[in-house]
Design a protein around this motif. Structure first.
Motif, PDB file in Angstrom:
ATOM      1  N   ASP A   1       1.237  -1.395   0.143  1.00  0.00           N
ATOM      2  CA  ASP A   1       0.241   0.008   0.138  1.00  0.00           C
ATOM      3  C   ASP A   1       0.495   1.582  -0.300  1.00  0.00           C
ATOM      4  O   ASP A   1       0.352   1.849  -0.973  1.00  0.00           O
ATOM      5  N   VAL A   2       1.418   1.079   0.654  1.00  0.00           N
ATOM      6  CA  VAL A   2       2.744   2.635   0.891  1.00  0.00           C
ATOM      7  C   VAL A   2       3.871   2.464   0.070  1.00  0.00           C
ATOM      8  O   VAL A   2       4.439   3.982  -0.088  1.00  0.00           O
ATOM      9  N   CYS A   3       4.566   1.708  -0.527  1.00  0.00           N
ATOM     10  CA  CYS A   3       5.759   1.527  -0.950  1.00  0.00           C
ATOM     11  C   CYS A   3       5.796   2.057  -2.172  1.00  0.00           C
ATOM     12  O   CYS A   3       5.212   1.322  -3.103  1.00  0.00           O
ATOM     13  N   ASP A   4       6.635   2.827  -2.920  1.00  0.00           N
ATOM     14  CA  ASP A   4       6.968   3.593  -4.078  1.00  0.00           C
ATOM     15  C   ASP A   4       7.733   1.822  -4.338  1.00  0.00           C
ATOM     16  O   ASP A   4       7.471   1.132  -5.873  1.00  0.00           O
ATOM     17  N   ARG A   5       8.914   1.265  -4.267  1.00  0.00           N
ATOM     18  CA  ARG A   5       9.269   0.631  -4.863  1.00  0.00           C
ATOM     19  C   ARG A   5      10.159  -0.334  -3.112  1.00  0.00           C
ATOM     20  O   ARG A   5       9.633  -0.315  -2.262  1.00  0.00           O
ATOM     21  N   VAL A   6      10.396  -2.143  -3.825  1.00  0.00           N
ATOM     22  CA  VAL A   6      10.848  -2.579  -2.950  1.00  0.00           C
ATOM     23  C   VAL A   6      12.232  -3.811  -3.073  1.00  0.00           C
ATOM     24  O   VAL A   6      12.223  -4.093  -4.577  1.00  0.00           O
ATOM     25  N   TYR A   7      13.224  -3.501  -2.705  1.00  0.00           N
ATOM     26  CA  TYR A   7      14.705  -4.057  -2.364  1.00  0.00           C
ATOM     27  C   TYR A   7      13.882  -5.779  -2.110  1.00  0.00           C
ATOM     28  O   TYR A   7      13.282  -5.567  -0.721  1.00  0.00           O
ATOM     29  N   VAL A   8      14.182  -6.841  -2.712  1.00  0.00           N
ATOM     30  CA  VAL A   8      13.733  -7.859  -1.307  1.00  0.00           C
ATOM     31  C   VAL A   8      15.682  -8.554  -1.178  1.00  0.00           C
ATOM     32  O   VAL A   8      16.309  -9.023  -1.521  1.00  0.00           O
ATOM     33  N   LEU A   9      15.948  -9.226   0.299  1.00  0.00           N
ATOM     34  CA  LEU A   9      16.859  -9.827   0.100  1.00  0.00           C
ATOM     35  C   LEU A   9      16.665 -11.192   0.662  1.00  0.00           C
ATOM     36  O   LEU A   9      15.575 -11.603   2.009  1.00  0.00           O
ATOM     37  N   ASP A  10      17.751 -12.241   0.901  1.00  0.00           N
ATOM     38  CA  ASP A  10      17.494 -12.855   0.564  1.00  0.00           C
ATOM     39  C   ASP A  10      18.966 -13.807   1.534  1.00  0.00           C
ATOM     40  O   ASP A  10      19.843 -13.628   0.357  1.00  0.00           O
ATOM     41  N   TYR A  11      19.200 -14.054   2.622  1.00  0.00           N
ATOM     42  CA  TYR A  11      20.394 -14.907   3.078  1.00  0.00           C
ATOM     43  C   TYR A  11      21.247 -13.917   2.515  1.00  0.00           C
ATOM     44  O   TYR A  11      22.395 -13.866   1.791  1.00  0.00           O
TER      45      TYR A  11
ATOM     46  N   ILE B   1      18.107  -9.488  -3.980  1.00  0.00           N
ATOM     47  CA  ILE B   1      16.967 -10.802  -5.162  1.00  0.00           C
ATOM     48  C   ILE B   1      16.975  -9.683  -5.782  1.00  0.00           C
ATOM     49  O   ILE B   1      15.891 -11.226  -6.956  1.00  0.00           O
ATOM     50  N   ALA B   2      15.631  -8.938  -5.870  1.00  0.00           N
ATOM     51  CA  ALA B   2      15.213  -8.779  -6.416  1.00  0.00           C
ATOM     52  C   ALA B   2      14.456  -7.043  -6.509  1.00  0.00           C
ATOM     53  O   ALA B   2      14.727  -6.422  -4.457  1.00  0.00           O
ATOM     54  N   ASP B   3      14.328  -5.923  -6.833  1.00  0.00           N
ATOM     55  CA  ASP B   3      13.712  -5.088  -6.643  1.00  0.00           C
ATOM     56  C   ASP B   3      12.972  -4.326  -7.995  1.00  0.00           C
ATOM     57  O   ASP B   3      13.413  -4.934  -9.155  1.00  0.00           O
ATOM     58  N   GLY B   4      12.144  -3.690  -7.692  1.00  0.00           N
ATOM     59  CA  GLY B   4      11.206  -3.044  -8.530  1.00  0.00           C
ATOM     60  C   GLY B   4       9.397  -2.436  -7.461  1.00  0.00           C
ATOM     61  O   GLY B   4       9.968  -2.336  -6.699  1.00  0.00           O
ATOM     62  N   THR B   5       9.265  -1.870  -8.205  1.00  0.00           N
ATOM     63  CA  THR B   5       7.712  -2.024  -7.677  1.00  0.00           C
ATOM     64  C   THR B   5       6.748  -3.096  -7.125  1.00  0.00           C
ATOM     65  O   THR B   5       7.443  -4.480  -7.530  1.00  0.00           O
ATOM     66  N   PRO B   6       6.202  -2.656  -5.762  1.00  0.00           N
ATOM     67  CA  PRO B   6       5.928  -4.330  -5.538  1.00  0.00           C
ATOM     68  C   PRO B   6       4.891  -5.095  -5.424  1.00  0.00           C
ATOM     69  O   PRO B   6       5.120  -5.744  -5.628  1.00  0.00           O
ATOM     70  N   GLY B   7       3.912  -5.122  -6.475  1.00  0.00           N
ATOM     71  CA  GLY B   7       3.345  -5.834  -7.576  1.00  0.00           C
ATOM     72  C   GLY B   7       4.434  -6.704  -7.922  1.00  0.00           C
ATOM     73  O   GLY B   7       5.229  -7.760  -8.248  1.00  0.00           O
ATOM     74  N   GLU B   8       5.648  -6.100  -8.766  1.00  0.00           N
ATOM     75  CA  GLU B   8       6.258  -6.939  -9.403  1.00  0.00           C
ATOM     76  C   GLU B   8       7.286  -7.953  -8.545  1.00  0.00           C
ATOM     77  O   GLU B   8       7.493  -9.049  -9.009  1.00  0.00           O
TER      78      GLU B   8
END
Length: 252
Positions: free
Chosen positions: A212-222, A226-233
């Motif tokens: 709901d609130v984020c313009d973009r998101v980074y995803v961490l694993d280990y 491992i990914a970045d983009g819009t929340p939907g992506e």
């Protein structure tokens, strides 16, 4: 402050505990007026990253605020450079009022703040009042944290982080323990913070809040992105869903 560059940026941020890499070459950016999410399964290295950015954990790589490198500075110096954070654990002073808790972050320095809180003489009342007004805390200004709901206590913690020279705000799991309505209300406050001109990095497990609130998101694993983009992506990315296997994304 540069109007074209990121307010908060890291390049190649790496944290090693003995032979274990907790964070590996993390590079992110958060611009003015932007809310950027940092998500990942438990143990992915999110809080380690926040600790490294704010100077509480030794790290390699660079951290900058408004174009100024701050990775060689102590935590309190990074705060003075405009970097603020909240903490997962409750960090409010239970024997101080809401106003006094927020006043801790304003003034000319830690000792001055302590003196101001104890004596009631505040040198930066404008900061305190502005932070309380932004979050609608005026009516609880003279109450103590224990008299407030958990959601309201979380908001006081964020208000305190803003009552000072803040350009970038790191929120470490601020929605933990909040119900759906409290989380939605909190999300509105996060968007208001960004709209005021700050850069916000939001770390949380509440995927509805993140979406709901984020313009973009980074995803961490280990410990690695491992990914970045819009929340939907990112929430539709197979690698992200695999990383979350058995957790909240797997049950959508």
């Amino acid at each position: 402050m540069s109007e074209t560059g990121p307010v908060l940026a890291t390049t190649g941020l790496t944290v090693r505990y003995g032979g274990v890499l907790a964070n590996t070459d993390i590079s992110i950016r958060v611009d003015k007026h932007e809310v950027v999410g940092l998500i990942g399964p438990n143990g992915a290295g999110k809080t380690t990253f926040v600790d490294a950015v704010t100077g509480f954990t030794p790290a390699r790589g660079t951290v900058s605020v408004a174009g100024r490198r701050i990775d060689r500075l102590a935590p309190h110096q990074r705060r003075l450079a405009g970097l603020a954070r909240t903490w997962q654990a409750g960090e409010l002073f239970t024997d101080l009022t809401v106003r006094q808790n927020i006043a801790v972050a304003s003034g000319r320095g830690p000792l001055h703040n302590l003196w101001s809180d104890l004596t009631g003489r505040r040198g930066s009342g404008d900061d305190v009042d502005a932070a309380m007004e932004l979050f609608g805390l005026q009516f609880v200004a003279d109450r103590r944290p224990g008299e407030l709901s958990l959601g309201r206590q979380k908001i006081v913690g964020v208000a305190r982080a803003l009552a000072g020279p803040t350009r970038a705000l790191l929120l470490d799991e601020p929605a933990a323990g909040l119900d759906t309505d409290e989380s939605a209300e909190f999300g509105g406050h996060v968007r208001a913070i960004a709209a005021s001109g700050l850069a916000v990095l939001l770390i949380d497990h509440d995927m509805n809040l993140v979406a709901d609130v984020c313009d973009r998101v980074y995803v961490l694993d280990y410990g690695a992105v491992i990914a970045d983009g819009t929340p939907g992506e990112v929430l539709a990315d197979p690698a992200v869903r695999t990383a979350y296997l058995g957790s909240e994304l797997a049950h959508d």
